[in-house]
Enzyme design. Structure first.
Site, mmCIF file in Angstrom:
data_model
loop_
_atom_site.group_PDB
_atom_site.id
_atom_site.type_symbol
_atom_site.label_atom_id
_atom_site.label_comp_id
_atom_site.label_asym_id
_atom_site.label_seq_id
_atom_site.Cartn_x
_atom_site.Cartn_y
_atom_site.Cartn_z
ATOM 1 N N HIS A 34 0.872 -1.179 0.000
ATOM 2 C CA HIS A 34 0.000 0.000 0.000
ATOM 3 C C HIS A 34 0.906 1.225 0.000
ATOM 4 O O HIS A 34 2.150 1.102 0.002
ATOM 5 C CB HIS A 34 -0.939 -0.033 1.211
ATOM 6 C CG HIS A 34 -0.234 -0.283 2.522
ATOM 7 N ND1 HIS A 34 0.630 0.614 3.089
ATOM 8 C CD2 HIS A 34 -0.243 -1.359 3.344
ATOM 9 C CE1 HIS A 34 1.094 0.137 4.215
ATOM 10 N NE2 HIS A 34 0.599 -1.081 4.388
ATOM 11 N N HIS A 37 3.968 1.396 2.403
ATOM 12 C CA HIS A 37 5.180 0.717 1.917
ATOM 13 C C HIS A 37 5.868 1.570 0.852
ATOM 14 O O HIS A 37 7.100 1.713 0.853
ATOM 15 C CB HIS A 37 4.838 -0.631 1.264
ATOM 16 C CG HIS A 37 4.233 -1.652 2.186
ATOM 17 N ND1 HIS A 37 2.958 -2.110 2.039
ATOM 18 C CD2 HIS A 37 4.757 -2.321 3.246
ATOM 19 C CE1 HIS A 37 2.707 -3.032 2.967
ATOM 20 N NE2 HIS A 37 3.782 -3.174 3.708
ATOM 21 N N GLN A 61 7.568 -15.401 12.096
ATOM 22 C CA GLN A 61 7.130 -14.301 12.956
ATOM 23 C C GLN A 61 5.637 -14.326 13.248
ATOM 24 O O GLN A 61 5.116 -13.447 13.927
ATOM 25 C CB GLN A 61 7.534 -12.945 12.366
ATOM 26 C CG GLN A 61 6.734 -12.500 11.152
ATOM 27 C CD GLN A 61 7.318 -11.237 10.546
ATOM 28 O OE1 GLN A 61 8.411 -11.249 9.986
ATOM 29 N NE2 GLN A 61 6.602 -10.139 10.669
ATOM 30 N N GLN A 154 8.714 -2.640 16.809
ATOM 31 C CA GLN A 154 9.578 -3.380 15.868
ATOM 32 C C GLN A 154 10.833 -2.562 15.543
ATOM 33 O O GLN A 154 11.934 -3.109 15.416
ATOM 34 C CB GLN A 154 8.785 -3.683 14.597
ATOM 35 C CG GLN A 154 9.579 -4.327 13.496
ATOM 36 C CD GLN A 154 8.675 -4.848 12.383
ATOM 37 O OE1 GLN A 154 8.083 -5.898 12.525
ATOM 38 N NE2 GLN A 154 8.573 -4.110 11.292
ATOM 39 N N ARG A 188 -3.265 -5.756 6.452
ATOM 40 C CA ARG A 188 -4.383 -6.480 7.074
ATOM 41 C C ARG A 188 -5.711 -5.741 6.888
ATOM 42 O O ARG A 188 -6.773 -6.352 7.045
ATOM 43 C CB ARG A 188 -4.107 -6.727 8.557
ATOM 44 C CG ARG A 188 -3.039 -7.786 8.786
ATOM 45 C CD ARG A 188 -2.869 -8.115 10.264
ATOM 46 N NE ARG A 188 -1.904 -9.191 10.476
ATOM 47 C CZ ARG A 188 -0.594 -9.005 10.597
ATOM 48 N NH1 ARG A 188 -0.091 -7.792 10.513
ATOM 49 N NH2 ARG A 188 0.212 -10.033 10.793
HETATM 50 P P1 AMP Z 1 4.940 -5.156 6.519
HETATM 51 O O1 AMP Z 1 4.748 -5.516 5.081
HETATM 52 O O2 AMP Z 1 3.654 -4.951 7.257
HETATM 53 O O3 AMP Z 1 5.911 -6.072 7.217
HETATM 54 O O4 AMP Z 1 5.619 -3.718 6.521
HETATM 55 C C1 AMP Z 1 6.839 -3.467 5.869
HETATM 56 C C2 AMP Z 1 7.367 -2.131 6.321
HETATM 57 O O5 AMP Z 1 6.420 -1.105 5.986
HETATM 58 C C3 AMP Z 1 7.556 -2.058 7.846
HETATM 59 O O6 AMP Z 1 8.759 -1.352 8.137
HETATM 60 C C4 AMP Z 1 6.339 -1.295 8.311
HETATM 61 O O7 AMP Z 1 6.521 -0.609 9.517
HETATM 62 C C5 AMP Z 1 6.132 -0.348 7.146
HETATM 63 N N1 AMP Z 1 4.741 0.120 7.115
HETATM 64 C C6 AMP Z 1 3.623 -0.641 7.224
HETATM 65 N N2 AMP Z 1 2.520 0.142 7.209
HETATM 66 C C7 AMP Z 1 2.947 1.419 7.112
HETATM 67 C C8 AMP Z 1 2.289 2.690 7.047
HETATM 68 N N3 AMP Z 1 0.967 2.798 7.123
HETATM 69 N N4 AMP Z 1 3.051 3.802 6.936
HETATM 70 C C9 AMP Z 1 4.418 3.702 6.868
HETATM 71 N N5 AMP Z 1 5.094 2.541 6.919
HETATM 72 C C10 AMP Z 1 4.380 1.408 7.038
#
Ligand code: AMP
Length: 279
Positions: A34, A37, A61, A154, A188
């Protein structure tokens, strides 16, 4: 855009890029991309000629089998978005590539930060997060690792892992991107119904309402009010906590130091997390 599925092929490419003097930014993700990312990719592209994005739903995880099985996968769409954003390299490893036979998961001595909040409610989760990012850092050897503050704890955990493992990498924390409603963007969210999605914006409202009153009202009272409000709306709250931004110790009465207000709550089967900074 280069797409690699093996450590060997990616390493070969990155060695050449490094020899040519290019600096490398790295954005690990679990896909279902999204704009949150993509904001990490764009930030990395501002500072590095080579930007590697990994897409890997890391089984180690997940502490909940259903959450893992139902994790959204939208690979084709993800690759189009990455290409449009200008990402230079995508790494799509298999589980076997990340954890080959003979791989022995180290134990990361994370201390206090692993015993609270997400660490308490998702036992083992942060060990898995450390394993996968540790492996990625070994493979990619980036100059800078881009992480989102959406997963505030995290960020803290990975800061510690990088120190423990002595990785030569700088960490860059990006602000949380939100929907217009205030709901933090998350993969999610794709699993939420329209009604659940509208309701989920209330998490951010409650965080802001705590922030507005933090100078006046003891944190215990603010937290219990917010939990009551969310529970009445149908959320099952795992925690709401107000912690010092540096050491993550809970705060009883706000002392003017930078703090973070964090929430984790279920709406139906979907567990959402969010946080905002104070100061
Ligand atoms: P994930 O795919 O959920 O493991 O997220 C990958 C990276 O994107 C992680 O460093 C998250 O913290 C970051 N991330 C997820 N959602 C957001 C968001 N809404 N805004 C900024 N970064 C995000």
């Amino acid at each position: 855009m280069n797409i690699f599925k093996t450590e060997k092929a990616l390493s070969l490419h990155l060695n050449t890029q490094r020899k040519n003097g290019l600096s490398i930014g790295f954005v690990p993700t679990m896909g279902a991309l999204h704009n949150g990312h993509l904001s990490l990719i764009s930030a990395a592209l501002q500072q590095h000629q080579e930007v590697v994005c990994s897409i890997f739903v890391n089984p180690t995880q997940f502490n909940n089998a259903t959450d893992f099985e139902k994790y959204p996968i939208t690979l084709e769409k993800d690759l189009n978005l990455l290409e449009e954003t200008g990402c230079t390299t995508v790494f799509l490893p298999s589980v076997l590539e990340m954890y080959p036979p003979g791989y022995k998961a180290p134990h990361y001595d994370l201390g206090y930060v692993e015993t609270i909040l997400e660490g308490k409610f998702r036992v083992g989760h942060f060990q898995g997060v450390c394993q996968v990012v540790d492996r990625f850092l070994e493979i990619v050897k980036p100059d800078m690792l881009y992480l989102g503050k959406k997963d505030f704890q995290q960020c803290k955990v990975l800061e510690k892992m990088v120190e423990l493992r002595n990785h030569k990498v700088d960490l860059y924390f990006m602000p949380t991107l939100r929907e217009e409603s205030g709901l933090a963007m998350s993969s999610r969210n794709q699993r939420l119904s329209v009604e659940q999605k509208a309701l989920s914006a209330r998490l951010y409202e409650e965080l802001n309402s705590i922030k507005e009153n933090i100078q006046l009202i003891p944190t215990k009272e603010l937290i219990s009010r917010a939990i009551d409000n969310l529970s009445e709306l149908g959320f099952k709250v795992d925690y709401i906590e107000i912690v010092n931004e540096t050491n993550m110790l809970p705060i009883e009465q706000w002392d003017g130091e930078p703090a973070v207000i964090l929430v984790a709550a279920y709406i139906g089967e979907i567990r959402l997390i969010d946080n905002i900074s104070v100061l």
